[in-house]
Design a protein around this motif. Sequence first.
Motif, short mmCIF file in Angstrom:
data_model
loop_
_atom_site.label_atom_id
_atom_site.label_comp_id
_atom_site.label_asym_id
_atom_site.label_seq_id
_atom_site.Cartn_x
_atom_site.Cartn_y
_atom_site.Cartn_z
N TYR A 161 0.85 -1.19 0.00
CA TYR A 161 0.00 0.00 0.00
C TYR A 161 0.89 1.24 0.00
O TYR A 161 1.72 1.43 0.88
N ILE A 162 0.71 2.08 -1.01
CA ILE A 162 1.67 3.17 -1.23
C ILE A 162 1.40 4.39 -0.34
O ILE A 162 2.28 5.23 -0.19
N PHE A 163 0.23 4.49 0.27
CA PHE A 163 -0.07 5.64 1.12
C PHE A 163 -0.10 5.27 2.60
O PHE A 163 -0.62 6.03 3.40
N GLY A 164 0.49 4.13 2.96
CA GLY A 164 0.46 3.69 4.35
C GLY A 164 1.77 3.87 5.09
O GLY A 164 1.94 3.30 6.18
N GLY A 165 2.71 4.63 4.52
CA GLY A 165 4.01 4.77 5.16
C GLY A 165 4.71 3.42 5.22
O GLY A 165 4.66 2.65 4.26
N GLN A 166 5.33 3.12 6.36
CA GLN A 166 6.01 1.84 6.50
C GLN A 166 5.05 0.68 6.78
O GLN A 166 5.45 -0.48 6.77
N GLU A 167 3.79 0.99 7.02
CA GLU A 167 2.77 -0.04 7.18
C GLU A 167 2.22 -0.35 5.79
O GLU A 167 1.25 0.27 5.33
N THR A 168 2.84 -1.30 5.12
CA THR A 168 2.52 -1.55 3.71
C THR A 168 1.67 -2.79 3.50
O THR A 168 1.34 -3.12 2.37
N THR A 169 1.30 -3.48 4.59
CA THR A 169 0.62 -4.76 4.43
C THR A 169 -0.88 -4.70 4.65
O THR A 169 -1.58 -5.69 4.43
N LYS A 170 -1.39 -3.56 5.10
CA LYS A 170 -2.84 -3.46 5.32
C LYS A 170 -3.34 -2.12 4.79
O LYS A 170 -2.59 -1.14 4.76
N PRO A 171 -4.60 -2.07 4.38
CA PRO A 171 -5.15 -0.83 3.81
C PRO A 171 -5.08 0.32 4.82
O PRO A 171 -5.44 0.13 5.99
N PRO A 172 -4.65 1.49 4.39
CA PRO A 172 -4.58 2.62 5.33
C PRO A 172 -5.94 3.21 5.66
O PRO A 172 -6.09 3.90 6.67
N TYR A 173 -6.95 2.95 4.83
CA TYR A 173 -8.27 3.55 5.07
C TYR A 173 -9.38 2.50 4.97
O TYR A 173 -9.30 1.56 4.17
N ALA A 174 -10.40 2.69 5.80
CA ALA A 174 -11.58 1.84 5.78
C ALA A 174 -12.79 2.67 6.17
O ALA A 174 -12.67 3.66 6.91
N ILE A 175 -13.96 2.28 5.67
CA ILE A 175 -15.20 2.99 5.98
C ILE A 175 -15.63 2.64 7.39
O ILE A 175 -15.70 1.47 7.77
N ALA A 176 -15.95 3.67 8.17
CA ALA A 176 -16.33 3.44 9.57
C ALA A 176 -17.83 3.18 9.70
O ALA A 176 -18.25 2.31 10.45
N SER A 177 -18.64 3.96 8.98
CA SER A 177 -20.09 3.79 9.13
C SER A 177 -20.80 4.25 7.86
O SER A 177 -20.29 5.08 7.10
N LEU A 178 -21.98 3.67 7.68
CA LEU A 178 -22.84 4.01 6.55
C LEU A 178 -24.18 4.51 7.09
O LEU A 178 -24.66 4.05 8.12
N GLU A 179 -24.78 5.44 6.35
CA GLU A 179 -26.10 5.96 6.73
C GLU A 179 -26.97 5.97 5.48
O GLU A 179 -26.70 6.72 4.53
N ASP A 180 -27.96 5.08 5.47
CA ASP A 180 -28.83 4.95 4.30
C ASP A 180 -28.02 4.67 3.04
O ASP A 180 -28.30 5.20 1.96
N GLY A 181 -27.00 3.82 3.19
CA GLY A 181 -26.17 3.46 2.04
C GLY A 181 -25.10 4.48 1.71
O GLY A 181 -24.33 4.28 0.76
N ASN A 182 -25.06 5.59 2.45
CA ASN A 182 -24.06 6.63 2.21
C ASN A 182 -22.91 6.50 3.21
O ASN A 182 -23.12 6.15 4.37
N ILE A 183 -21.69 6.80 2.73
CA ILE A 183 -20.52 6.78 3.61
C ILE A 183 -20.61 7.98 4.55
O ILE A 183 -20.56 9.12 4.11
N ASP A 184 -20.72 7.69 5.83
CA ASP A 184 -20.94 8.76 6.81
C ASP A 184 -19.66 9.15 7.55
O ASP A 184 -19.53 10.28 8.01
N ALA A 185 -18.71 8.19 7.66
CA ALA A 185 -17.47 8.48 8.39
C ALA A 185 -16.41 7.46 7.98
O ALA A 185 -16.73 6.34 7.55
N MET A 186 -15.16 7.86 8.17
CA MET A 186 -14.03 6.99 7.86
C MET A 186 -13.33 6.58 9.16
O MET A 186 -13.31 7.33 10.14
N GLU A 187 -12.76 5.37 9.14
CA GLU A 187 -11.93 4.95 10.26
C GLU A 187 -10.68 5.83 10.31
O GLU A 187 -10.26 6.37 9.29
N PRO A 188 -10.08 5.98 11.50
CA PRO A 188 -8.82 6.73 11.57
C PRO A 188 -7.76 6.09 10.67
O PRO A 188 -7.79 4.89 10.40
N TYR A 189 -6.86 6.90 10.23
CA TYR A 189 -5.76 6.46 9.35
C TYR A 189 -5.04 5.27 9.97
O TYR A 189 -4.59 5.33 11.12
#
Length: 301
Positions: free
Chosen positions: A135-163
């Motif tokens: 993962y090119i935007f994760g710094g030295q943490e290259t083995t897991k995605p740096p971003y993930a969706i935290a919550s959805l509201e009516d099918g819409n992305i409402d918040a993101m997990e912390p980096y």
Amino acid sequence: MTLRVTNKMLVTNSLSTLNKGLEQLEYTSGRLAAGKKLLVPSDDPIGTGNVLRMHRGLAETRQYVANADYGIGMMLAADSALTDLTEILQRARELAVYGANGTLPADSLHALAKEVNELVDHAVQVANSTYGGSYIFGGQETTKPPYAIASLEDGNIDAMEPYQGSSLPIIVEVGPGSTLEINVPGDSVFDNAFAELIELRKHLSAGDTDQISSETLGKLDDVISQVLRFQAEVGAKGKRLEITQSRLQGLDLNLQTLISKTEDIDVAEAIMMLKMQENAYRLALDTTARIIQPTLMDFLR
């Protein structure tokens, strides 16, 4: 006083001469077969030391070339991802301009919000871009995605997990004491982008057109400018790596040439020497055969 020459002395001296000639043949033919004039350190101690140092330098240079090549690949991948992000933000800005028009009905604003939600989802994919399985935007943490969706509201992305990436940079060595950071800090690029995209989607869903025109548009412009600055830095680093790689490849070629001149044999000269040694050995054989051939029986005939 006259030295008495015996048959044993003749045989011993002749065999010694033949052995020396055979040793010379073995020496020359072995180096000709290997294509090298330095097979053991005793052939040329100084030359052997120089060759060993040049081989070490060649190995280091090739590692620097490989590092630069990896860095160039990372920069190209990052540049492509940032281009995608810029296009996402530009499209979001267009939708914000449409949404700032207070005359649009609720259904139209809802449709704009849905498209912005798709842009957020696309931005998540861009933020989790990979190069060579890392993962090119994760710094030295290259083995897991740096971003993930935290919550959805009516099918819409409402918040993101912390980096989820690392704040530590990826650094490659491209020369003795010369290093370069080859990654873009994902949180510095994407945190603000996600925040403004999600905020725009919420304002469109709620019909807050005044908020869009007074704040959101300006914030989107700031995020776009920030992404473009990062992209310019990526381009500059990529260019530096390309120049460095070109210089290292030239050094690699020079070292190969020096090594070849030091340890490779002159084939034409070696063949000529081998022929001369073969002729000398054959002549020695013929001469020795004539000298030690007569026996007592030859004189009793």
